[in-house]
Design a protein around this motif. Sequence first.
Motif, PDB file in Angstrom:
ATOM      1  N   LYS A 159       0.811  -1.216   0.000  1.00 33.68           N
ATOM      2  CA  LYS A 159       0.000   0.000   0.000  1.00 33.68           C
ATOM      3  C   LYS A 159       0.850   1.275   0.000  1.00 33.68           C
ATOM      4  N   CYS A 208       1.819   1.966   4.070  1.00 32.53           N
ATOM      5  CA  CYS A 208       2.151   0.876   4.994  1.00 32.53           C
ATOM      6  C   CYS A 208       2.560  -0.326   4.150  1.00 32.53           C
ATOM      7  N   CYS A 241       1.123  -3.319   4.024  1.00 35.36           N
ATOM      8  CA  CYS A 241       0.065  -4.297   3.739  1.00 35.36           C
ATOM      9  C   CYS A 241      -0.010  -4.568   2.239  1.00 35.36           C
ATOM     10  N   THR A 243      -4.714  -5.586   6.408  1.00 36.33           N
ATOM     11  CA  THR A 243      -4.826  -4.299   7.106  1.00 36.33           C
ATOM     12  C   THR A 243      -3.856  -4.252   8.284  1.00 36.33           C
ATOM     13  N   CYS A 244      -3.558  -3.053   8.712  1.00 32.32           N
ATOM     14  CA  CYS A 244      -2.716  -2.856   9.889  1.00 32.32           C
ATOM     15  C   CYS A 244      -3.154  -1.570  10.580  1.00 32.32           C
ATOM     16  N   CYS A 290      -3.311   1.525   7.983  1.00 31.78           N
ATOM     17  CA  CYS A 290      -4.419   1.668   7.024  1.00 31.78           C
ATOM     18  C   CYS A 290      -5.787   1.523   7.704  1.00 31.78           C
TER      19      CYS A 290
HETATM   20 ZN    ZN Z   1      -1.729  -1.405   6.409  1.00 30.03          ZN
END
Ligand code: ZN
Length: 497
Positions: free
Chosen positions: A20, A23, A25, A37-38, A41
């Motif tokens: 992304k 980040c 991901c 996701t993290c 995001c």
């Molecule tokens: Zn993320």
Amino acid sequence: MTWEMTVGLEVHTQLNTVSKLFCSCKTSFGAPPNTHTCEICQGHPGVLPKLNEAALEKAVTAGLALHCTVNTYSKFDRKNYFYPDLPKAYQISQYDQPICSGGYIDIGTVSDNTECAEPAEESKETAASVYKGNARIRLTRIHLEEDAGKLVHSPHHAESYIDLNRAGTPLIEIVTEPDIHSPAEAVEFLQKLRAILLYLEISDCNMEAGSFRCDANISLRRKGSTVLGNRTEIKNMNTFKGIFNALEYEYRRQEKILNAGNTVVTETLLFDSVTGKTQSMRGKEEAHDYRYFPEPDLPPIRLNESYISRIGGLIPELPDNKKKRFQNDYGLSCYDSGVLISDKHLAVYFEKAAEGYPAYAKKICNWILTEVMSVMNETKTDILHFPVKPEEIGKLMHLVESGVISGRIAKDVFPELCASGKSIDALLNEKKLSMISDDELIREILKKLLAENPAVVQKYKEGNTKTAGFFVGQVMKETGGKGNPKKINVILAELLQ
Ligand code: ZN
Ligand code: MN
């Protein structure tokens, strides 16, 4: 027609990076909801975004290919708005200092000085002003921004779910000046833009999956007027047909309002591809509604000239140039080269096929556009996965042109060549399919045929030389299509003398 339509487009294209924008991901499409996701995001407070350099490179690539100025200084801004698919309640975007400024795409005959750039049949009939077929569509800017998540609604909208896998995916937004004046021009612009992005391999531009989608600003003004009328914006269109129909519909709607002496309300619309109508979504927001301010968590982007020119050096030959070159180098028609370049991989396939046999380039092109395409359609394969190597197509044409096999045999044997994965040489050997060029054998068959058909011979002698075709056909029949037509004609002429 008293009204002229003016259209400006905003195109959102998803960049095909592995991770992304801010980040690490994954960006891959189709994963179970919320698995990519993290904290970043998902928009947790206190986390710090970090710019993905691959996304930056791709944005610069797009800018250079589209004749933009790549800015050596640009920065990120927060665009604030509330929607459930945007957990931070702001999108990180670029406002007053985008990564690229200016640029253009030429459509119609401007791009290649050829006459085959005809508007599609359907577009000639439309009311929405005349297709000029000849225009430079200027770009205002290209900026980098993150995508939002996706809302998934259960049947009958009893519940809604949020999938943040797409949140934070890198996008470039390409904004045009209001230089477009008909639905056909808009579609042509978008098709050219999409082709260029695909050549650059910076996006898969998959319209169904939403990685190439478009908003349009439309207004009408009295012909000859220099002031733009009130505009409406149609959001999130992702098929060419839908865009064409939406613009056409909106032209008619605004025309009716203006003809009645009323004013077009500035608003944001949704186009319903099922009903074919636009409907009001909300009042049009202005930039100040978003309360843009500089993103404090990301440093400005500073690029030096050597970085920009290094990326410039990696840009491949683009569709317009390739089209021109195919016409010049291989003598192809504008139409044929247009079809070949419409898919980068098809163009590569053609060039590989023609490489050893430039003299047969036109024949090779025809073969690809008919025989290869028809097998592709039947077997639902794309050219990248086509079972026959391009070199084999060149060889096949060479065999036909040098009289080893007839065009008929080539056509007959082609489906088997595709299905078997064998080389053309191996297949012909196996099937003993070389052409019969044996003079004596052909002479014998012909003698027999002449004796059996005195009436036809008589006609020939009376001056009806077309009857020769009858004998050529008969010999082909007797030899199972393996007779060499050139040879047959020569010997037949001899015998009839
Ligand atoms: Zn993320
Ligand atoms: Mn945007």
